[in-house]
Structures are given as structure tokens and as C-alpha cells.
Design a protein around this motif. Structure first.
Motif, PDB file in Angstrom:
ATOM      1  N   SER A 246      -1.327 -13.808   3.209  1.00 47.24           N
ATOM      2  CA  SER A 246      -1.250 -13.617   1.908  1.00 47.24           C
ATOM      3  C   SER A 246      -0.033 -12.494   1.665  1.00 47.24           C
ATOM      4  O   SER A 246       0.877 -12.559   0.555  1.00 47.24           O
TER       5      SER A 246
ATOM      6  N   SER B 171     -10.333  -6.878  -1.462  1.00 47.09           N
ATOM      7  CA  SER B 171      -9.774  -7.842  -1.972  1.00 47.09           C
ATOM      8  C   SER B 171      -8.180  -7.720  -1.746  1.00 47.09           C
ATOM      9  O   SER B 171      -7.622  -6.601  -1.477  1.00 47.09           O
TER      10      SER B 171
ATOM     11  N   GLU C 213      -5.838  -8.522  -3.404  1.00 45.36           N
ATOM     12  CA  GLU C 213      -5.054  -7.982  -4.539  1.00 45.36           C
ATOM     13  C   GLU C 213      -4.926  -6.277  -4.777  1.00 45.36           C
ATOM     14  O   GLU C 213      -4.052  -5.573  -4.819  1.00 45.36           O
ATOM     15  N   GLU C 214      -5.932  -5.744  -4.128  1.00 45.87           N
ATOM     16  CA  GLU C 214      -6.365  -4.245  -4.051  1.00 45.87           C
ATOM     17  C   GLU C 214      -5.344  -3.811  -2.773  1.00 45.87           C
ATOM     18  O   GLU C 214      -4.596  -2.791  -3.186  1.00 45.87           O
TER      19      GLU C 214
END
Length: 227
Positions: free
Chosen positions: A23, A108, A110-111
Motif C-alpha cells: 500500500s 485503515s 488511509e489513516e
């Protein structure tokens, strides 16, 4: 990935570690993944990362111990802890030993990425403010260079730069010998003290062109940078 930000990830859960790695790499980070703390410490010295993401519970060397070891030689690199623990004392310990952020599992991606970018931006702003004028010298702490007037820049070693930085931050005050030894050398024993004396001598030689600057020995206490 020549311009990618180097990040060291220490995570002992293979599946989770790979997910985080992939990611982050899609966001143009250059990620080195390690499955235990001992390997992570070796890789830290090899790859010179710009940020650390450390799982707290790992075999061989846990994340807190790893962070303590790294903080002995580098007190500026941002550190984010990942943990399944939720007790307040664990969070407090993480920040006490030098962590900059703390993310509880599950989280997450994104966090995590937002927190990484916030820390990197904060570090960049801090570094820009750490170009210091010292009489007729310009000391660039992030780049570890020292320049006298318009002469060529002199490259400092990691310990020379950190020692000078702490002397300047305590300018005209005594820098406690034991405190700085434990911070930069990890111990205040006899051999480390002699090593620091050598570094002080090297700094004096580099600063001697400016007669307004002096590093004096305050016997029994430490050193004082007078400017």
C-alpha cells in the motif's frame, strides 16, 4: 524510486506487513520490511530511512526496545508505533521513549498514510528552522554542515552535528555531561566520556576561526558554548 521517501517497516505478521508495504509503495514510498526487531536495527543502519513504522510486539527485539536503541543515535527520525495494546500505560511508554505517533490495530491504510505524511511535513518544517547562525558560522543541522562566512562548507559527522546542536541549544549555559552522554552515546561510562572529549576537541578546531566562540569545560558538570 530514486526520489521516493525511504521508510522502514517492522511488522512480524507476514500478511499485514506485506499489505502495508504494498500500500505504501503505491504511494511512492521506498519500503524496507522486517519481521523482527533485530533485523530492523540492522536495516536501519543499512538503508538510512526517513521514517520508522514499528510494531510493538515482535520477536527477538520488541518495538519499544528497538526505538530506544535507535534514539541513542538518532533523536530526530519520526517513529510511529503499531500495536494491538490499548492500555494507557503502553501509550504513555511509547511516547516517553521517543515515539511521535501511536496507531492501534486494526487501522485503515488511509489513516496510517495521513499520519506518516503529517510527521514528514512536521519534520521538514523543523529541519528548515534548524539552519542556525552562530556568530560568523552557519550551521545546517539537517545536512550536518558548518560554513564560516563565504568559505566552503565543512561536513560534520553525525555525532559532531548532534553535539554541536545541543551545545547551541544550551548556548551560554552548562550542557550536562551525563545527560548528553546518555543521549548521544547511550551510556555515561569512562570510555564514552573520553570519546566525547575527542569530539569536543574536534569541534573547537572547526570553530577556532571565530574568536567570539568558545567551548569551555566546566569541571564536574559538563561543557558550555560561549558566544
Amino acid at each position: 524510486m530514486d526520489n521516493a521517501i525511504k521508510l522502514l517497516l517492522a511488522e512480524d505478521e507476514p500478511a499485514l506487513g506485506q499489505i502495508i508495504k504494498e500500500s505504501l509503495e503505491t504511494r511512492h514510498f521506498d519500503v524496507t520490511l522486517c519481521e523482527d526487531g533485530e533485523k530492523a536495527l540492522r536495516k536501519y543502519h543499512e538503508v538510512s530511512p526517513e521514517l520508522l513504522v514499528l510494531d510493538v510486539m515482535m520477536p527477538k527485539k520488541d518495538g519499544f526496545t528497538l526505538a530506544k536503541d535507535i534514539r541513542k543515535i538518532d533523536d530526530t527520525i519520526p517513529i510511529i508505533f503499531l500495536t494491538a495494546k490499548s492500555q494507557t500505560q503502553d501509550v504513555v511508554e511509547g511516547f516517553t521513549i521517543g515515539g511521535n505517533d501511536y496507531l492501534k490495530k486494526p487501522f485503515s491504510m488511509e489513516e496510517l498514510i495521513v499520519r506518516i505524511n503529517n510527521l514528514l511535513n512536521r519534520t521538514k518544517e523543523q529541519q528548515q528552522s534548524e539552519i542556525i547562525e552562530l556568530s560568523d558560522f552557519i550551521f545546517n543541522f539537517p545536512k550536518q554542515t558548518l560554513q564560516y562566512k563565504s568559505e566552503n562548507k565543512v561536513q560534520l559527522t553525525h555525532r559532531e552535528a548532534h553535539l554541536l546542536f545541543h551545545l547551541i541549544k544550551n548556548k551560554n549555559k552548562v550542557l550536562d555531561r551525563s545527560l548528553i552522554l546518555n543521549k548521544l552515546w547511550g551510556t555515561d561510562d569512562f570510555f564514552s566520556a573520553r570519546s566525547m572529549d575527542v569530539f569536543i576537541t574536534k569541534l573547537r578546531k572547526k570553530l577556532k576561526k571565530d574568536t567570539n566562540i568558545e567551548i569551555i569545560n566546566v569541571r564536574g558538570y559538563g561543557y558550555k558554548l560561549i558566544c
